[in-house]
Design a protein around this motif. Structure first.
Motif, PDB file in Angstrom:
ATOM      1  N   ARG A 299       0.822  -1.209   0.000  1.00 61.61           N
ATOM      2  CA  ARG A 299       0.000   0.000   0.000  1.00 61.61           C
ATOM      3  C   ARG A 299       0.861   1.267   0.000  1.00 61.61           C
ATOM      4  NH1 ARG A 299      -2.800  -1.148   4.309  1.00 61.61           N
ATOM      5  NH2 ARG A 299      -1.686   0.250   5.654  1.00 61.61           N
ATOM      6  N   LYS A 303       4.747   0.912  -4.969  1.00 62.72           N
ATOM      7  CA  LYS A 303       4.701   1.664  -6.219  1.00 62.72           C
ATOM      8  C   LYS A 303       6.016   2.396  -6.461  1.00 62.72           C
ATOM      9  CE  LYS A 303       0.609   3.488  -7.221  1.00 62.72           C
ATOM     10  NZ  LYS A 303      -0.469   4.482  -7.275  1.00 62.72           N
ATOM     11  N   LYS A 304       6.569   2.916  -5.374  1.00 60.28           N
ATOM     12  CA  LYS A 304       7.791   3.697  -5.492  1.00 60.28           C
ATOM     13  C   LYS A 304       9.040   2.818  -5.529  1.00 60.28           C
ATOM     14  CE  LYS A 304       9.635   7.881  -3.421  1.00 60.28           C
ATOM     15  NZ  LYS A 304       9.491   8.855  -2.367  1.00 60.28           N
ATOM     16  N   LYS A 333       1.000  -9.801  -5.359  1.00 60.36           N
ATOM     17  CA  LYS A 333       1.093  -8.380  -5.731  1.00 60.36           C
ATOM     18  C   LYS A 333       2.554  -7.971  -5.917  1.00 60.36           C
ATOM     19  CE  LYS A 333      -3.175  -6.617  -3.772  1.00 60.36           C
ATOM     20  NZ  LYS A 333      -3.810  -5.783  -2.765  1.00 60.36           N
ATOM     21  N   ARG A 337       5.021  -6.758  -9.585  1.00 59.26           N
ATOM     22  CA  ARG A 337       5.838  -5.565  -9.774  1.00 59.26           C
ATOM     23  C   ARG A 337       7.334  -5.859  -9.837  1.00 59.26           C
ATOM     24  NH1 ARG A 337       3.268  -0.623  -8.644  1.00 59.26           N
ATOM     25  NH2 ARG A 337       1.214  -0.826  -7.709  1.00 59.26           N
TER      26      ARG A 337
ATOM     27  N   GLU B  42       1.319  11.973  -7.583  1.00 60.47           N
ATOM     28  CA  GLU B  42       0.762  10.739  -8.143  1.00 60.47           C
ATOM     29  C   GLU B  42       0.495  10.915  -9.636  1.00 60.47           C
ATOM     30  OE1 GLU B  42      -0.546   7.809  -6.557  1.00 60.47           O
ATOM     31  OE2 GLU B  42       0.614   8.390  -4.801  1.00 60.47           O
ATOM     32  N   GLY B 176       7.753   9.601  -8.749  1.00 58.52           N
ATOM     33  CA  GLY B 176       8.351   9.031  -7.535  1.00 58.52           C
ATOM     34  C   GLY B 176       8.596   7.541  -7.614  1.00 58.52           C
ATOM     35  N   GLU B 231      -9.822   1.878  -0.751  1.00 53.72           N
ATOM     36  CA  GLU B 231      -8.516   1.231  -0.959  1.00 53.72           C
ATOM     37  C   GLU B 231      -8.404   0.756  -2.394  1.00 53.72           C
ATOM     38  OE1 GLU B 231      -7.028  -1.717   1.597  1.00 53.72           O
ATOM     39  OE2 GLU B 231      -7.152  -0.438   3.361  1.00 53.72           O
ATOM     40  N   GLU B 233      -5.814   0.170  -5.964  1.00 56.19           N
ATOM     41  CA  GLU B 233      -4.442   0.015  -6.449  1.00 56.19           C
ATOM     42  C   GLU B 233      -4.022   1.246  -7.239  1.00 56.19           C
ATOM     43  OE1 GLU B 233      -3.677  -3.416  -8.841  1.00 56.19           O
ATOM     44  OE2 GLU B 233      -3.763  -4.768  -7.128  1.00 56.19           O
ATOM     45  N   LYS B 234      -4.929   1.713  -8.078  1.00 60.45           N
ATOM     46  CA  LYS B 234      -4.639   2.890  -8.897  1.00 60.45           C
ATOM     47  C   LYS B 234      -5.745   3.911  -8.655  1.00 60.45           C
ATOM     48  CE  LYS B 234      -3.482   5.434 -12.540  1.00 60.45           C
ATOM     49  NZ  LYS B 234      -4.139   6.629 -12.000  1.00 60.45           N
ATOM     50  N   VAL B 235      -5.372   4.966  -7.942  1.00 60.85           N
ATOM     51  CA  VAL B 235      -6.356   5.999  -7.597  1.00 60.85           C
ATOM     52  C   VAL B 235      -6.654   6.822  -8.848  1.00 60.85           C
ATOM     53  CG1 VAL B 235      -6.788   7.971  -6.076  1.00 60.85           C
ATOM     54  CG2 VAL B 235      -5.412   6.057  -5.268  1.00 60.85           C
TER      55      VAL B 235
END
Lengths: 389, 293
Positions: A299, A303-304, A333, A337, B42, B176, B231, B233-235
């Protein structure tokens, strides 16, 4: 630029100093720009001056987020705060104040000399001649040890050297388009043209470009739960070595919570790094909830942190108190990635040990490489496997 | 340095970009100081759009360099036109030119292909140079960029150093995905771009879709704001909001409560992963729609 006699100059210089003390990377050029372009043209409008200073004096999201508080504390009379400095100064805490939960994770010199055998349920350890051998030490003695004393220069050096060697083994990975390409190399037209001027431009002597190599990114998760306490000291040294030696490394400790420790561990001063780690360790204790911790990671950080060149290494014995399905879900998950998932389990070094816990069984199909890691030698042995990843 | 007026916020809104005070001030300061502006945030918050809007209000060219892994000098700075060079060498076979002259000829300006960075420093009027998703480029390229951003000059071995005729307004964006170097950050002004708040999102919808009904626009803005708190994954970003608003208009939906089935199917405009589509079930959609209405 404003002269020093300007009423706001001294105050602004103080503010910049205030930011520096709170960890902002503000250099002389930012100070000069601030004085000449903001103070000289101040509108007296606090909001506008705040916004200008914020754009000029911040450089990353962390600074962006903390700027408002620091601005208010300085300009609106709440006084200077030095939160971060307080946290990082080793002298501000004594060993008495260190969290007890952590002390189990580190051995001590005395105990190391005695080198008792592992008190295991599953059997005796294989390969006990290893220099970085993991030991079960006397509980009472260990509890008296200051966390920071676990740093032993020789072992740190050995663990760091190994960490660097392993990282180097998986250091570079070719970009996919080059890796998949049937052609071995790309033509370097610029050099080819120059070289073939003598042939009237007919490309006879060809020059080729070297294949670009991209460094891999290593993400380490280290289990510091009760069941792993005998191994934590050794692994922490290894992880510290990895973080210090390898620019593209991110490190997390997990227990029932997840804590990102890459910044604390990257401190070259081992004593200070361990002090910072102990400050972070507050609240740890109990079992392992890797599923929950990985969910937090996915969470907040995934991603980073993860990309196609990431190798995720989990150091854990797999004694999970959470639901195995939950762990699987989070590992899937991560697999989406990251490039590879490596699980290093110290218990594999025990005779007759079988990874039969529900969590381990559930995770195994998702793991690209599953190996023993209970001594420096066993870690060194995976070097060849890591090179193939 | 630029002649941009202080009311940059209103000028941006004239071209359809609604910036908050912090971002507008950062932009103004970047223009005044002639420093690059690093925008982080983002994906989908409108970072790239800022550069387009800035070029539009300054009435200047937008030069965009899209960064990616493996981006090299020949794609970012300049490249020689090899086909022309080969042709020229062949054509010179029967001329009196000696080898040195020929070499000078084929490595002259007329054979040089400008790529975005070189193009940006050779404009008559300062363009807006957008270096998009700098975090996707390699660290080596980032290091090279430092020299260009501080000196605004490029060295071509065969031609020498090319100095900037005008200094471009540089906007760098980053999602980022990796940490940028401190050296690069220090050369830039910084602004973190968040998702727009309710009022700003509503303004954007109304500005970009002038035919939409105000009630529906309000509902869409509130729905998306609430959806971002789930919640996911991709907002969903602002581009997704606009796509969804356009989709609802084309489906003739006048209120989010009207047609739940169509509403649910239209969520593909907002939700871009299978697990997100799965997690926002019809019940969740109707709850969010009810709250937004």
């Amino acid at each position: 630029m404003q002269t020093l006699s300007h009423p706001l100059t001294t105050r602004t210089v103080g503010f910049i100093e205030h930011l520096r003390m709170n960890g902002f990377a503000v250099g002389p050029s930012e100070s000069e720009a601030c004085l000449s372009h903001i103070i000289g043209k101040t509108t007296g409008e606090r909001g506008l001056d705040h916004d200008r200073m914020k754009a000029l004096l911040t450089g990353c999201k962390e600074e962006w987020d903390s700027f408002d508080k620091l601005f208010e504390s300085y300009w609106i009379g709440a006084g200077k705060s030095r939160e971060r400095m307080k946290k990082t100064t080793p002298s501000t805490r004594t060993s008495k104040n260190l969290p007890q939960a952590w002390k189990n994770h580190f051995g001590d010199d005395e105990a190391a000399e005695k080198a008792p055998q592992i008190e295991s349920e599953g059997g005796t350890e294989v390969g006990e001649t290893a220099s970085g051998r993991l030991i079960a030490v006397d509980q009472n003695t260990r509890m008296k040890i200051d966390l920071r004393q676990f740093v032993e220069p020789d072992e740190i050096a050995a663990a760091e050297a190994l960490a660097y060697r392993l990282a180097s083994a998986i250091r570079y990975r070719l970009s996919r388009r080059f890796y998949n390409s049937r052609k071995t190399t790309r033509l370097d037209m610029r050099r080819t043209i120059r070289r073939n001027m003598k042939h009237g431009g007919t490309p006879i002597d060809l020059s080729f470009k070297a294949k670009p190599q991209q460094p891999v990114r290593i993400i380490v998760f280290l289990d510091v739960s009760g069941s792993m306490q005998h191994y934590s000291r050794f692994f922490l040294q290894f992880v510290k070595g990895l973080v210090c030696q390898w620019a593209q490394t991110d490190a997390y400790l997990f227990h029932t919570k997840l804590v990102r420790v890459a910044d604390a561990m990257s401190d070259k001063n081992s004593f200070r790094a361990m002090t910072r780690l102990s400050l972070m360790a507050e609240g740890f204790g109990g079992g392992t909830k890797l599923g929950d911790c990985l969910e937090t990671f996915n969470r907040q950080y995934a991603k980073k942190t993860l990309n196609g060149r990431s190798i995720v290494m989990i150091f854990s014995d797999g004694y999970e108190v959470g639901e195995p399905d939950r762990l699987c879900e989070q590992l899937v998950k991560i697999k989406k990635r990251a490039r590879r998932l490596v699980w290093l389990n110290p218990l594999l070094g025990w005779q007759n040990y079988q990874p039969i816990t529900a969590a381990m069984n559930a995770a195994k199909p998702l793991v690209d490489h599953f190996a023993v890691a209970n001594t420096l030698q066993s870690l060194a042995a995976i070097e060849t496997d890591l090179m193939k990843l | 340095m630029t002649n941009a007026t202080p009311d940059i916020k209103s000028r941006l809104s004239d071209v359809g970009y609604f910036a908050n005070d912090g971002l507008a001030t950062a932009l103004q300061l970047a223009l005044n100081l002639g420093r690059p502006l690093l925008l982080e945030g983002e994906a989908g918050v409108g970072k790239t759009e800022i550069a387009k809007s800035l070029a539009s209000i300054l009435d200047t060219k937008l030069i965009r360099l899209q960064c990616y892994e493996g981006l090299d000098a020949s794609s970012a700075i300049y490249e020689w036109n090899y086909q022309r060079q080969l042709l020229s060498i062949k054509a010179s076979e029967f001329s009196d030119r000696d080898a040195t002259e020929l070499e000078e000829h084929i490595f002259s300006e007329s054979f040089l292909l400008e790529r975005p960075l070189l193009q940006a420093i050779r404009q008559d009027k300062s363009p807006v140079l957008l270096i998009d998703e700098i975090d996707r480029a390699d660290m080596e390229f980032e290091a090279y960029l430092l020299e260009i951003l501080s000196e605004f000059q490029i060295t071509v071995p065969e031609l020498g150093t090319i100095k900037a005729t005008t200094i471009p307004h540089v906007i760098l964006t980053s999602n980022g995905t990796r940490e940028l170097s401190d050296a690069l950050r220090r050369r830039c002004l910084y602004s973190y771009v968040s998702f727009p708040d309710l009022e700003r999102e509503l303004e954007i919808i109304l500005a970009r879709l002038p035919n939409i009904e105000a009630t529906l626009a309000g509902q869409i803005a509130r729905f998306v704001q609430a959806l971002r708190k789930e919640e996911l994954e991709k907002v969903p970003g602002i581009a997704e909001t606009l796509d969804w608003a356009a989709a609802l208009c084309s489906l003739n939906i006048r209120s989010l409560r009207d047609e739940p089935v169509k509403l649910q199917s239209s969520l593909i405009c907002l939700l871009k992963t299978e697990s997100d589509l799965h997690s926002i079930a019809a019940e969740v959609t109707s709850r969010l729609a009810g709250e937004a209405a």
